[in-house]
Motif scaffolding. Structure first.
Motif, PDB file in Angstrom:
ATOM      1  N   ASP A  87      25.703 -18.579 -14.469  1.00  0.00           N
ATOM      2  CA  ASP A  87      26.999 -18.281 -13.873  1.00  0.00           C
ATOM      3  C   ASP A  87      28.077 -19.092 -14.576  1.00  0.00           C
ATOM      4  OD1 ASP A  87      26.723 -20.904 -12.858  1.00  0.00           O
ATOM      5  OD2 ASP A  87      25.859 -20.156 -10.980  1.00  0.00           O
ATOM      6  N   ALA A  88      29.326 -18.926 -14.131  1.00  0.00           N
ATOM      7  CA  ALA A  88      30.449 -19.601 -14.768  1.00  0.00           C
ATOM      8  C   ALA A  88      30.328 -21.117 -14.670  1.00  0.00           C
ATOM      9  CB  ALA A  88      31.759 -19.129 -14.143  1.00  0.00           C
ATOM     10  N   ALA A  91      28.023 -22.280 -17.289  1.00  0.00           N
ATOM     11  CA  ALA A  91      28.667 -22.128 -18.593  1.00  0.00           C
ATOM     12  C   ALA A  91      29.612 -23.302 -18.857  1.00  0.00           C
ATOM     13  CB  ALA A  91      29.427 -20.805 -18.660  1.00  0.00           C
ATOM     14  N   GLU A 138      37.476 -24.191 -19.233  1.00  0.00           N
ATOM     15  CA  GLU A 138      37.608 -23.291 -18.079  1.00  0.00           C
ATOM     16  C   GLU A 138      38.363 -22.015 -18.458  1.00  0.00           C
ATOM     17  OE1 GLU A 138      39.448 -25.839 -15.214  1.00  0.00           O
ATOM     18  OE2 GLU A 138      37.512 -26.446 -14.329  1.00  0.00           O
ATOM     19  N   VAL A 141      35.852 -19.757 -20.419  1.00  0.00           N
ATOM     20  CA  VAL A 141      34.827 -19.159 -19.558  1.00  0.00           C
ATOM     21  C   VAL A 141      35.423 -18.077 -18.673  1.00  0.00           C
ATOM     22  CG1 VAL A 141      33.217 -19.611 -17.667  1.00  0.00           C
ATOM     23  CG2 VAL A 141      33.327 -21.183 -19.616  1.00  0.00           C
ATOM     24  N   LYS A 142      36.621 -18.319 -18.143  1.00  0.00           N
ATOM     25  CA  LYS A 142      37.246 -17.330 -17.262  1.00  0.00           C
ATOM     26  C   LYS A 142      37.653 -16.074 -18.033  1.00  0.00           C
ATOM     27  CE  LYS A 142      41.025 -16.695 -13.936  1.00  0.00           C
ATOM     28  NZ  LYS A 142      42.158 -17.339 -13.235  1.00  0.00           N
ATOM     29  N   GLN A 145      34.080 -14.767 -20.313  1.00  0.00           N
ATOM     30  CA  GLN A 145      32.829 -14.516 -19.571  1.00  0.00           C
ATOM     31  C   GLN A 145      31.590 -14.570 -20.477  1.00  0.00           C
ATOM     32  OE1 GLN A 145      32.613 -13.795 -16.042  1.00  0.00           O
ATOM     33  NE2 GLN A 145      34.687 -14.617 -16.160  1.00  0.00           N
ATOM     34  N   LEU A 147      28.546 -15.222 -20.406  1.00  0.00           N
ATOM     35  CA  LEU A 147      27.273 -15.392 -19.712  1.00  0.00           C
ATOM     36  C   LEU A 147      26.112 -14.725 -20.450  1.00  0.00           C
ATOM     37  CD1 LEU A 147      28.390 -14.878 -15.998  1.00  0.00           C
ATOM     38  CD2 LEU A 147      28.477 -16.945 -17.428  1.00  0.00           C
ATOM     39  N   ALA A 152      26.437 -20.594 -23.941  1.00  0.00           N
ATOM     40  CA  ALA A 152      27.678 -20.200 -23.255  1.00  0.00           C
ATOM     41  C   ALA A 152      28.880 -20.078 -24.191  1.00  0.00           C
ATOM     42  CB  ALA A 152      27.998 -21.167 -22.114  1.00  0.00           C
TER      43      ALA A 152
END
Length: 201
Positions: A87-88, A91, A138, A141-142, A145, A147, A152
């Motif tokens: 999940d985030a 990551a 952050e 990752v946002k 994504q 995943l 990551a």
């Protein structure tokens, strides 16, 4: 019977892109394969084991004119294997560990024919990240994504452009396929059939 068809057992758009750009005609064949590995394996051994396990799942269904390519990419920080994040949050945790440090990327590849010819190999690339802020991590990752990516991150993504300061080895290996080795190993494995495989439209 000559080998005339290359099968790619991967759902990775990056591997598909690389094989296409390499000029190798291929067809996709997919199935779910367990990606667990024995805990005693280390680094390149893990990538090669997983690639060979994936190929073994297709052994009984290969036609006489087919060769299948399977691959697995892992990220190693020291002796720890960083696979795809769940999940985030995971990551972000992985990237926080990688930032400011050098890690290794291994891609294991297996080539297998119906008559039992098999080649398993791996390639290694060392990747160095500059120190990254939590806000940068952050944001990545946002927005991206990651995943579906080992460790990551994708070197071809934004974070690779702003964060990777040094890369020793094949860049394409970090993307998921050491195409220079794939070409060489296919050529050696298939011999005269390789010319026909490359020329197939």
């Amino acid at each position: 019977m000559p080998i005339t068809h290359l099968l790619l057992a991967s759902n990775s758009p990056r591997r598909r892109q690389l094989l296409t750009e390499l000029g190798l005609p291929y067809e996709i064949r997919l199935k779910e394969v367990d990606e667990e590995f024995p805990p005693h394996l280390r680094r390149a051994e893990v990538a090669e084991f997983l690639a060979a396990r994936k190929a073994a799942a297709y052994r009984e269904e290969l036609a006489a004119n087919e060769v299948i390519l399977t691959a697995d990419t892992i990220v190693c920080l020291d002796e720890d294997v960083l696979n795809k994040p769940a999940d985030a949050a995971e990551a972000i945790q992985m990237l926080t560990r990688l930032q400011g440090r050098t890690h290794d990327v291994f891609t294991g590849v297996c080539l297998l024919t119906s008559d039992g010819r098999q080649v398993v190999f791996s390639d290694q690339t060392r990747v160095t990240f500059r120190p990254l802020s939590l806000a940068e991590i952050e944001f990545y990752v946002k927005k991206y994504q990651p995943l579906d990516k080992a460790g990551a991150y994708g070197a071809q993504d934004w974070i690779g452009m702003v964060g990777v300061t040094r890369l020793e080895g094949s860049y394409f290996n970090v993307m998921g396929l050491p195409v220079h080795r794939v070409w060489e190993e296919l050529e050696q494995l298939l011999g005269e059939d390789f010319v026909g495989l490359v020329g197939r439209k």
